[in-house]
Design an enzyme around this catalytic site. Sequence first.
Site, PDB file in Angstrom:
ATOM      1  N   ALA A  69      -4.769   7.351  -4.338  1.00 50.98           N
ATOM      2  CA  ALA A  69      -3.388   6.962  -4.616  1.00 50.98           C
ATOM      3  C   ALA A  69      -3.434   5.488  -4.998  1.00 50.98           C
ATOM      4  O   ALA A  69      -3.270   4.597  -4.164  1.00 50.98           O
ATOM      5  CB  ALA A  69      -2.516   7.192  -3.388  1.00 50.98           C
ATOM      6  N   THR A  84       0.850  -1.195   0.000  1.00 48.93           N
ATOM      7  CA  THR A  84       0.000   0.000   0.000  1.00 48.93           C
ATOM      8  C   THR A  84       0.883   1.242   0.000  1.00 48.93           C
ATOM      9  O   THR A  84       2.069   1.168  -0.339  1.00 48.93           O
ATOM     10  CB  THR A  84      -0.995  -0.040   1.192  1.00 48.93           C
ATOM     11  OG1 THR A  84      -1.959   1.000   1.035  1.00 48.93           O
ATOM     12  CG2 THR A  84      -0.292   0.116   2.531  1.00 48.93           C
ATOM     13  N   ASN A  85       0.328   2.412   0.316  1.00 48.35           N
ATOM     14  CA  ASN A  85       1.102   3.663   0.310  1.00 48.35           C
ATOM     15  C   ASN A  85       0.604   4.585   1.414  1.00 48.35           C
ATOM     16  O   ASN A  85      -0.297   4.237   2.163  1.00 48.35           O
ATOM     17  CB  ASN A  85       0.998   4.330  -1.075  1.00 48.35           C
ATOM     18  CG  ASN A  85      -0.445   4.629  -1.446  1.00 48.35           C
ATOM     19  OD1 ASN A  85      -1.090   5.465  -0.828  1.00 48.35           O
ATOM     20  ND2 ASN A  85      -0.962   3.935  -2.447  1.00 48.35           N
ATOM     21  N   ARG A  86       1.184   5.764   1.522  1.00 50.39           N
ATOM     22  CA  ARG A  86       0.944   6.664   2.656  1.00 50.39           C
ATOM     23  C   ARG A  86      -0.294   7.546   2.529  1.00 50.39           C
ATOM     24  O   ARG A  86      -0.505   8.420   3.355  1.00 50.39           O
ATOM     25  CB  ARG A  86       2.154   7.574   2.875  1.00 50.39           C
ATOM     26  CG  ARG A  86       3.392   6.838   3.341  1.00 50.39           C
ATOM     27  CD  ARG A  86       4.496   7.830   3.648  1.00 50.39           C
ATOM     28  NE  ARG A  86       5.750   7.162   3.923  1.00 50.39           N
ATOM     29  CZ  ARG A  86       6.062   6.602   5.082  1.00 50.39           C
ATOM     30  NH1 ARG A  86       5.212   6.643   6.086  1.00 50.39           N
ATOM     31  NH2 ARG A  86       7.228   6.009   5.240  1.00 50.39           N
ATOM     32  N   SER A  87      -1.118   7.363   1.494  1.00 52.27           N
ATOM     33  CA  SER A  87      -2.310   8.212   1.351  1.00 52.27           C
ATOM     34  C   SER A  87      -3.248   8.032   2.543  1.00 52.27           C
ATOM     35  O   SER A  87      -3.568   6.911   2.931  1.00 52.27           O
ATOM     36  CB  SER A  87      -3.049   7.852   0.061  1.00 52.27           C
ATOM     37  OG  SER A  87      -4.312   8.473   0.040  1.00 52.27           O
TER      38      SER A  87
END
Length: 224
Positions: free
Chosen positions: A100, A33-36
């Site tokens: 994102a 996943t990512n930091r959004s």
Amino acid sequence: AALLGAGGALSGIKAVVTAGPTREPIDPVRFITNRSSGKMGYALAAALRARGAEVVLISGPTSLATPAGVARVDVETAAQMLDATRSAAVDAQMLVGTAAVADYRVDAVAEHKIKKRDDGAQLSLVKNPDILAELRAAQPDLFIVGFAAETEKLAEHARDKLARKKLDLIAANWVGDGKAFDRDDNALQVFWPGGERALAQAAKTDLARELAALIAERYQARTA
Ligand code: CTP
Ligand code: CA
């Protein structure tokens, strides 16, 4: 309606907003996943609703409350986000992509939890579909707003995405180094085929209201 004021301007418009990160599984217990945080997308969904639009929020995993008056569809993967967006956008006039979306997913998701090995491990990744580009191809008349989070050459990359994905407008912001992700404030540089505007550093809720006003303005300019 009186509460919306003269600048409401989006009554009768259905807007689909994608928000948050996507989650791409590796095995039954792990994912990429990512930091959004989803904050900008949720704030924008609320601001578009306040201008009179019917809003459907297609959301990846976040810890945020659904804005009042907004319908929310929860998804995890990019593929699920694409399916949900396609369905919701069929009778919509506007699509706003703040999500994102993971650019890649794991090629073959393991059926069982992957065991630790002494000689390291490799993941094979394949490209995810581009939700905005797919929707542009499916619905040429949809007014599509994109976002771009960049660590370098902001204007160049944003203009390139505007053209490549045939967007009507793109809102770009600097990321990395404590900027934007998981913060309550942000600044945006907004581009459209015939112009640009800077929206100065502000709380994401205030910035979302300014961006919603600009989106309504450009939407009306295009359909005028
Ligand atoms: N986007 C999308 N589907 C994807 C990837 C991105 O709909 N699979 C949307 C995002 O929601 C955003 C815009 O496209 O509105 C730009 O996303 P970004 O990640 O900046 O662009 P990419 O085309 O993925 O380019 P790159 O990551 O290489 O900068
Ligand atoms: Ca990307």
